[in-house]
Design a protein around this motif. Structure first.
Motif, PDB file in Angstrom:
ATOM      1  N   GLN A 131      11.857   2.872   5.313  1.00  0.00           N
ATOM      2  CA  GLN A 131      11.355   4.255   5.392  1.00  0.00           C
ATOM      3  C   GLN A 131       9.898   4.226   4.340  1.00  0.00           C
ATOM      4  N   LEU A 132       9.830   3.128   3.463  1.00  0.00           N
ATOM      5  CA  LEU A 132       8.589   2.994   2.636  1.00  0.00           C
ATOM      6  C   LEU A 132       7.504   2.050   3.250  1.00  0.00           C
ATOM      7  N   ALA A 133       7.855   1.593   4.492  1.00  0.00           N
ATOM      8  CA  ALA A 133       6.814   0.588   5.036  1.00  0.00           C
ATOM      9  C   ALA A 133       5.481   1.154   4.902  1.00  0.00           C
ATOM     10  N   GLY A 134       4.527   0.324   4.733  1.00  0.00           N
ATOM     11  CA  GLY A 134       3.022   0.602   4.719  1.00  0.00           C
ATOM     12  C   GLY A 134       2.380   0.078   5.916  1.00  0.00           C
ATOM     13  N   GLY A 135       0.932   0.426   5.567  1.00  0.00           N
ATOM     14  CA  GLY A 135      -0.066  -0.070   6.575  1.00  0.00           C
ATOM     15  C   GLY A 135      -0.024   1.089   7.668  1.00  0.00           C
ATOM     16  N   LYS A 136      -1.466   0.751   8.434  1.00  0.00           N
ATOM     17  CA  LYS A 136      -1.618   1.819   9.657  1.00  0.00           C
ATOM     18  C   LYS A 136      -0.424   1.864  10.463  1.00  0.00           C
ATOM     19  N   GLU A 137       0.017   0.769  10.686  1.00  0.00           N
ATOM     20  CA  GLU A 137       1.190   1.011  11.729  1.00  0.00           C
ATOM     21  C   GLU A 137       2.423   1.129  11.224  1.00  0.00           C
ATOM     22  N   ARG A 138       2.639   1.236   9.835  1.00  0.00           N
ATOM     23  CA  ARG A 138       3.736   1.404   9.095  1.00  0.00           C
ATOM     24  C   ARG A 138       4.889   0.062   9.322  1.00  0.00           C
TER      25      ARG A 138
END
Length: 194
Positions: free
Chosen positions: A65-72
């Motif tokens: 759930q902590l994934a980053g970036g524009k697309e997660r």
């Protein structure tokens, strides 16, 4: 944690946390080089080797759930995962490099000598920060009554006096807490000697 346990723990972190996150499609952060990403993953494995398998599985769900970036779709940075790991399963005192370092440092040795080691341990365990001068003063003030109480009990026993069951239980717990602090200091000293 000995080397064999550490290696087994690192393999467990790779299998239960890192690989599932990668299988979800999370990729290295765009601002990080491939070698830096691998170094971060290896560091996570080393730091989280103490965690139990079920706790790592829970951490994997949170980390996804902590994934980053524009697309997660970017792997979260290690610091965010480590922050979450402390809530799920903080390291035992013997597995914490910070706690070991505090008790091999002058501040920890002074705390052991003056009888406020258990309070210092509780503070560092709670905050996960190196104790500042203000924290040390606060910890010493908080520990004062416990140290005086133990001293009174020890003096009373030395004179042949008897103590109540409550005092016996309190004394046993206090001495166990002090012994634990000494054990951490000894363990850390052995680690630095080898």
């Amino acid at each position: 944690m000995n080397r064999q346990d550490q290696a087994a723990g690192e393999a467990r972190v790779r299998q239960v946390l890192i690989d599932p996150l990668l299988q979800r499609g999370l990729m290295k952060p765009s601002t990080m080089t491939k070698p830096a990403f691998e170094k971060m993953l290896n560091g996570l494995c080393a730091k989280l080797a103490y965690m139990a398998e079920d706790k790592l599985a829970a951490l994997e769900e949170e980390a996804a759930q902590l994934a980053g970036g524009k697309e997660r779709d970017r792997f979260p940075i290690a610091n965010r995962i480590l922050e979450r790991s402390l809530k799920i399963q903080p390291p035992a005192d013997d597995a914490s490099p910070l706690i070991r370092a505090v008790f091999t440092h002058d501040v920890g040795q002074t705390a052991l000598a003056e009888g406020w080691g258990p309070e210092l341990l509780a503070e560092v365990r709670k905050t996960r920060r190196w104790p500042t001068a203000w924290v040390i003063k606060t910890v010493k003030d908080r520990a004062g009554e416990a140290a005086r109480r133990l001293q009174r009990i020890e003096e009373h026993l030395a004179r042949g006096g008897e103590i109540t069951r409550d005092e016996q239980a309190w004394r046993a717990n206090r001495l166990a807490d002090v012994d634990k602090c000494r054990w951490i200091a000894d363990l850390a000293t052995k680690d630095t000697a080898s």
